[in-house]
Motif scaffolding. Structure first.
Motif, PDB file in Angstrom:
ATOM      1  N   ALA A  25      44.175  37.398  46.214  1.00 16.76           N
ATOM      2  CA  ALA A  25      43.301  36.497  45.455  1.00 16.76           C
ATOM      3  C   ALA A  25      41.866  37.017  45.434  1.00 16.76           C
ATOM      4  O   ALA A  25      41.205  36.985  44.388  1.00 16.76           O
ATOM      5  N   ALA A  28      41.575  39.897  42.940  1.00 19.64           N
ATOM      6  CA  ALA A  28      41.659  39.415  41.556  1.00 19.64           C
ATOM      7  C   ALA A  28      40.383  38.685  41.154  1.00 19.64           C
ATOM      8  O   ALA A  28      39.849  38.900  40.051  1.00 19.64           O
ATOM      9  N   ILE A  29      39.873  37.841  42.034  1.00 20.33           N
ATOM     10  CA  ILE A  29      38.628  37.121  41.744  1.00 20.33           C
ATOM     11  C   ILE A  29      37.494  38.108  41.527  1.00 20.33           C
ATOM     12  O   ILE A  29      36.700  37.965  40.590  1.00 20.33           O
ATOM     13  N   PRO A 179      41.887  33.480  40.796  1.00 20.87           N
ATOM     14  CA  PRO A 179      42.625  34.733  40.677  1.00 20.87           C
ATOM     15  C   PRO A 179      43.265  34.919  39.289  1.00 20.87           C
ATOM     16  O   PRO A 179      43.562  36.039  38.888  1.00 20.87           O
TER      17      PRO A 179
END
Length: 187
Positions: A25, A28-29, A179
């Motif tokens: 996550a 992705a963030i 995400p």
């Protein structure tokens, strides 16, 4: 649902996430935040240093430093306000009495946010109107009262909700990143 009950539920879900889920996550963030044009052009922005259960900010901060962006991070004060410190690459941190990682450094003052293109804040959830549910101490609501820069919260995908409980003094955000991508608050 009350703020306290929703906080309890959200915190329990966060604690249940595995380390690999949190790491994935965070990566992705970071990629989604870095793709925001305002962030891509920023010379200085504010960001928090994440606690273990929060959407991780480590990859984002590292990438910002690699791009030469100055990152200012909050430090909590005994009077329940935030000050800001310029985070230098490789700077170590200590854990505050509130359990929050904080670097050592010269305090820049509350007006440091005026020099930031974007302010990235933690949240337990954000709703479609930009209402942000924090941990309840009000540090960010006090710090963001007069901030002109766009405010962006980082949350897990299941924490972007249609509605969260809020009060008139709660400062809204203009966007949230999960995400799964960027959510801009309409309006």
């Amino acid at each position: 649902m009350t703020k306290a009950r929703q906080r309890d539920e959200l915190l329990a879900r966060r604690r249940a996430r595995t380390l690999p889920q949190r790491a994935e996550a965070a990566e992705a963030i970071a990629q989604h935040v870095l793709a925001v044009p305002l962030v891509a052009r920023a010379r200085r922005l504010a960001c928090y240093l994440s606690m273990p259960s929060e959407p991780g900010t480590g990859p984002l901060v590292a990438a910002l430093h690699d791009r030469g962006v100055e990152v200012v991070v909050p430090v909590s004060r005994p009077d329940r306000t935030l000050d800001w410190v310029l985070l230098e690459p490789g700077t170590g941190t200590t854990v505050s009495p509130l359990g929050i990682p904080e670097p050592a450094g010269r305090p820049l003052g509350a007006d440091a946010l005026a020099s930031c293109s974007v302010v990235i804040v933690p949240a337990l959830s954000v709703d479609h109107a930009g209402h942000r549910l924090g941990r309840g101490a009000g540090y960010y609501d006090r710090a963001l009262v007069d901030v002109a820069a766009p405010v962006c919260a980082l949350v897990f995908a299941d924490e972007l909700l249609p509605v969260v409980p809020h009060e008139p003094h709660d400062v809204p955000v203009q966007m949230a990143v999960t995400p799964s991508g960027l959510f801009r608050v309409p309006g």
